[in-house]
Design a protein around this motif. Structure first.
Motif, PDB file in Angstrom:
ATOM      1  N   TYR A 147      43.582 -17.635  25.579  1.00  0.00           N
ATOM      2  CA  TYR A 147      44.340 -16.380  25.573  1.00  0.00           C
ATOM      3  C   TYR A 147      43.518 -15.278  26.191  1.00  0.00           C
ATOM      4  O   TYR A 147      44.000 -14.540  27.047  1.00  0.00           O
ATOM      5  CB  TYR A 147      44.763 -16.027  24.138  1.00  0.00           C
ATOM      6  N   ASN A 148      42.246 -15.175  25.772  1.00  0.00           N
ATOM      7  CA  ASN A 148      41.379 -14.110  26.272  1.00  0.00           C
ATOM      8  C   ASN A 148      41.017 -14.309  27.751  1.00  0.00           C
ATOM      9  O   ASN A 148      40.867 -13.346  28.495  1.00  0.00           O
ATOM     10  CB  ASN A 148      40.124 -13.996  25.431  1.00  0.00           C
ATOM     11  N   LEU A 149      40.889 -15.573  28.178  1.00  0.00           N
ATOM     12  CA  LEU A 149      40.506 -15.840  29.562  1.00  0.00           C
ATOM     13  C   LEU A 149      41.676 -15.657  30.547  1.00  0.00           C
ATOM     14  O   LEU A 149      41.479 -15.237  31.677  1.00  0.00           O
ATOM     15  CB  LEU A 149      39.963 -17.274  29.709  1.00  0.00           C
ATOM     16  N   HIS A 150      42.881 -16.033  30.142  1.00  0.00           N
ATOM     17  CA  HIS A 150      43.995 -16.078  31.092  1.00  0.00           C
ATOM     18  C   HIS A 150      45.105 -15.093  30.797  1.00  0.00           C
ATOM     19  O   HIS A 150      46.190 -15.201  31.354  1.00  0.00           O
ATOM     20  CB  HIS A 150      44.566 -17.510  31.136  1.00  0.00           C
ATOM     21  N   LYS A 151      44.873 -14.143  29.976  1.00  0.00           N
ATOM     22  CA  LYS A 151      45.887 -13.146  29.656  1.00  0.00           C
ATOM     23  C   LYS A 151      46.074 -12.243  30.853  1.00  0.00           C
ATOM     24  O   LYS A 151      45.135 -11.847  31.510  1.00  0.00           O
ATOM     25  CB  LYS A 151      45.419 -12.336  28.438  1.00  0.00           C
ATOM     26  N   GLU A 175      42.621 -19.037  21.226  1.00  0.00           N
ATOM     27  CA  GLU A 175      42.199 -17.641  21.423  1.00  0.00           C
ATOM     28  C   GLU A 175      41.335 -17.511  22.667  1.00  0.00           C
ATOM     29  O   GLU A 175      41.445 -16.526  23.411  1.00  0.00           O
ATOM     30  CB  GLU A 175      41.445 -17.150  20.180  1.00  0.00           C
ATOM     31  N   LEU A 176      40.444 -18.494  22.887  1.00  0.00           N
ATOM     32  CA  LEU A 176      39.602 -18.459  24.084  1.00  0.00           C
ATOM     33  C   LEU A 176      40.474 -18.496  25.337  1.00  0.00           C
ATOM     34  O   LEU A 176      40.274 -17.704  26.270  1.00  0.00           O
ATOM     35  CB  LEU A 176      38.626 -19.641  24.071  1.00  0.00           C
ATOM     36  N   ARG A 218      42.826 -22.895  16.680  1.00  0.00           N
ATOM     37  CA  ARG A 218      42.945 -21.450  16.886  1.00  0.00           C
ATOM     38  C   ARG A 218      41.854 -20.943  17.817  1.00  0.00           C
ATOM     39  O   ARG A 218      42.132 -20.147  18.714  1.00  0.00           O
ATOM     40  CB  ARG A 218      42.895 -20.708  15.547  1.00  0.00           C
ATOM     41  N   LEU A 264      50.354 -16.545  20.701  1.00  0.00           N
ATOM     42  CA  LEU A 264      49.232 -17.410  20.369  1.00  0.00           C
ATOM     43  C   LEU A 264      49.671 -18.556  19.463  1.00  0.00           C
ATOM     44  O   LEU A 264      49.272 -19.707  19.675  1.00  0.00           O
ATOM     45  CB  LEU A 264      48.128 -16.581  19.690  1.00  0.00           C
ATOM     46  N   VAL A 283      50.155 -19.144  28.334  1.00  0.00           N
ATOM     47  CA  VAL A 283      49.507 -17.836  28.116  1.00  0.00           C
ATOM     48  C   VAL A 283      49.864 -16.903  29.251  1.00  0.00           C
ATOM     49  O   VAL A 283      50.186 -15.728  29.040  1.00  0.00           O
ATOM     50  CB  VAL A 283      47.979 -17.998  27.967  1.00  0.00           C
ATOM     51  N   GLN A 284      49.830 -17.384  30.490  1.00  0.00           N
ATOM     52  CA  GLN A 284      50.135 -16.547  31.655  1.00  0.00           C
ATOM     53  C   GLN A 284      51.598 -16.093  31.632  1.00  0.00           C
ATOM     54  O   GLN A 284      51.920 -15.026  32.136  1.00  0.00           O
ATOM     55  CB  GLN A 284      49.835 -17.308  32.957  1.00  0.00           C
TER      56      GLN A 284
END
Length: 147
Positions: free
Chosen positions: A142-146, A139-140, A135, A124, A118-119
């Motif tokens: 993705y949202n935390l480490h974007k 997504e979690l 998923r 996704l 993700v970083q």
């Protein structure tokens, strides 16, 4: 002849008496010398006994000191043995904890890998496919480490 027998007896009895006195004096002198020699031997034996007693006392005192040191070393050995047992127990507990962590580790590796992807900007769908994540979890992450 009677006179000469009487004369012979008169001369022999004092001579025999004189010899007897000389023998008794010689015997007495010899006994005194033996007694003096025995007294010297007894005195030497007493001196040796005193020396041996003093040496024995020194040895006894040394043995008491050694005995005390041995007891102290035994106490230290027991204490060290207890410490070693505690360390071994701690190591066993740590090994068990490590095994528990290792059991959960494969999953955490997947999450670490997914976080890294993700970083780095992976999409996704790729994160879900490569890390085998549902998923919602992807997504979690993705949202935390974007970035």
């Amino acid at each position: 002849m009677t006179l000469s027998f009487e004369l012979l007896v008169l001369l022999t009895v004092p001579a025999a008496s004189a010899l007897l006195v000389v023998f008794v004096l010689w015997q007495h002198k010899r006994q005194n010398e033996e007694q003096v020699a025995l007294s010297r031997q007894f005195a030497l034996a007493q001196e040796q006994l005193q020396l041996l007693s003093a040496e024995l006392e020194e040895i006894r005192a040394g043995l008491i000191g050694i005995g005390q040191r041995v007891l102290k070393v035994e106490q230290q050995q027991r204490a060290l043995s207890l410490q070693v047992d505690e360390i071994v127990d701690s190591q066993l507990q740590l090994a068990e904890q490590q095994q528990k962590i290792d059991m959960f580790d494969p999953e955490s590796k997947l999450y670490s890998r997914a976080m890294k992807m993700v970083q780095l900007g992976a999409p996704l769908e790729e994160v879900m496919r490569e890390c085998e994540l549902p998923r919602a979890e992807a997504e979690l992450l993705y949202n935390l480490h974007k970035n």
